[in-house]
Design an enzyme around this catalytic site. Structure first.
Site, mmCIF file in Angstrom:
data_model
loop_
_atom_site.group_PDB
_atom_site.id
_atom_site.type_symbol
_atom_site.label_atom_id
_atom_site.label_comp_id
_atom_site.label_asym_id
_atom_site.label_seq_id
_atom_site.Cartn_x
_atom_site.Cartn_y
_atom_site.Cartn_z
ATOM 1 N N HIS A 19 19.513 -0.500 48.657
ATOM 2 C CA HIS A 19 18.101 -0.145 48.890
ATOM 3 C C HIS A 19 17.404 0.054 47.558
ATOM 4 O O HIS A 19 17.989 0.539 46.596
ATOM 5 C CB HIS A 19 17.994 1.126 49.740
ATOM 6 C CG HIS A 19 18.818 2.266 49.234
ATOM 7 N ND1 HIS A 19 20.171 2.359 49.469
ATOM 8 C CD2 HIS A 19 18.493 3.338 48.487
ATOM 9 C CE1 HIS A 19 20.640 3.444 48.889
ATOM 10 N NE2 HIS A 19 19.644 4.063 48.281
ATOM 11 N N HIS A 44 14.322 1.953 45.763
ATOM 12 C CA HIS A 44 13.335 3.041 45.901
ATOM 13 C C HIS A 44 12.032 2.610 45.234
ATOM 14 O O HIS A 44 12.051 2.095 44.109
ATOM 15 C CB HIS A 44 13.798 4.295 45.156
ATOM 16 C CG HIS A 44 15.024 4.946 45.709
ATOM 17 N ND1 HIS A 44 14.977 6.097 46.456
ATOM 18 C CD2 HIS A 44 16.334 4.615 45.611
ATOM 19 C CE1 HIS A 44 16.211 6.461 46.787
ATOM 20 N NE2 HIS A 44 17.060 5.578 46.283
HETATM 21 P P1 5GP Z 1 20.561 6.776 47.009
HETATM 22 O O1 5GP Z 1 20.932 8.066 46.349
HETATM 23 O O2 5GP Z 1 21.703 6.176 47.792
HETATM 24 O O3 5GP Z 1 19.896 5.816 46.074
HETATM 25 O O4 5GP Z 1 19.393 7.162 48.033
HETATM 26 C C1 5GP Z 1 19.549 7.298 49.405
HETATM 27 C C2 5GP Z 1 18.187 7.698 49.916
HETATM 28 O O5 5GP Z 1 18.178 7.538 51.328
HETATM 29 C C3 5GP Z 1 17.832 9.166 49.625
HETATM 30 O O6 5GP Z 1 16.619 9.213 48.890
HETATM 31 C C4 5GP Z 1 17.691 9.781 51.024
HETATM 32 O O7 5GP Z 1 16.637 10.720 51.097
HETATM 33 C C5 5GP Z 1 17.429 8.566 51.902
HETATM 34 N N1 5GP Z 1 17.901 8.722 53.267
HETATM 35 C C6 5GP Z 1 19.126 9.171 53.656
HETATM 36 N N2 5GP Z 1 19.234 9.161 54.999
HETATM 37 C C7 5GP Z 1 18.038 8.700 55.472
HETATM 38 C C8 5GP Z 1 17.525 8.473 56.780
HETATM 39 O O8 5GP Z 1 18.175 8.694 57.795
HETATM 40 N N3 5GP Z 1 16.259 7.994 56.877
HETATM 41 C C9 5GP Z 1 15.490 7.740 55.772
HETATM 42 N N4 5GP Z 1 14.250 7.307 55.977
HETATM 43 N N5 5GP Z 1 15.940 7.946 54.524
HETATM 44 C C10 5GP Z 1 17.200 8.418 54.361
#
Ligand code: 5GP
Ligand code: ZN
Length: 138
Positions: A99, A101
């Protein structure tokens, strides 16, 4: 991937605040936003990280990022943006469905992205440049 929350969001089995989607990507609000309008862009197919994701899918993600960025600019008067992608656990990736951001930035919002430089690594530039260049396109 049955236990992947982002796959559930794609299938409609988990709720999301979707702001854009097409046949290959979906963009929705991050559940824990660091700023208003913080959006995640994912491929609809499950790919783990940057190594796993075909370049065409990455191109779709980046095209969607451009589209969403303009919408954020017009809708929320976003002045600046950070794009952030964590690939792999050591980089802080928590959800193992790739993903991107999109983090809207505003004047004086005081969000700090901390990287501490290691200037001593300049000594290794010649060696590291050679190593990386020798592996490009292999
Ligand atoms: P990472 O640290 O893997 O780059 O970011 C994962 C992101 O996914 C975090 O910013 C977290 O807030 C978001 N996230 C985790 N679970 C969910 C969810 O169920 N729905 C949404 N919309 N975002 C999520
Ligand atoms: Zn997934």
């Amino acid at each position: 991937m049955n236990d992947c929350i982002f796959c559930k969001i794609v299938k409609g089995d988990a709720a999301s605040w979707t702001v854009y989607e097409d046949e290959s990507v979906k963009a929705f609000l991050d559940i824990n936003p660091v700023n208003i309008g913080h959006t995640l862009i994912i491929p609809k197919k499950h790919y783990k990280d940057l190594f796993d994701t075909p370049k065409e899918e990455l191109m779709h993600m980046m095209k969607a990022a451009k589209k969403v960025s303009y919408a954020l600019k017009k809708a929320l008067r976003v002045t600046s943006l950070n794009l952030y992608l964590a690939s792999g656990e050591d980089a802080g990736q928590e959800i193992h469905h790739i993903h991107l951001h999109i983090i809207p930035r505003f004047p004086g919002d005081n969000i700090k992205i901390h990287y501490r430089p290691k200037p001593e690594l300049r000594q290794k530039f010649d060696e590291i440049q050679l190593k990386i260049r020798s592996m490009i396109n292999l």
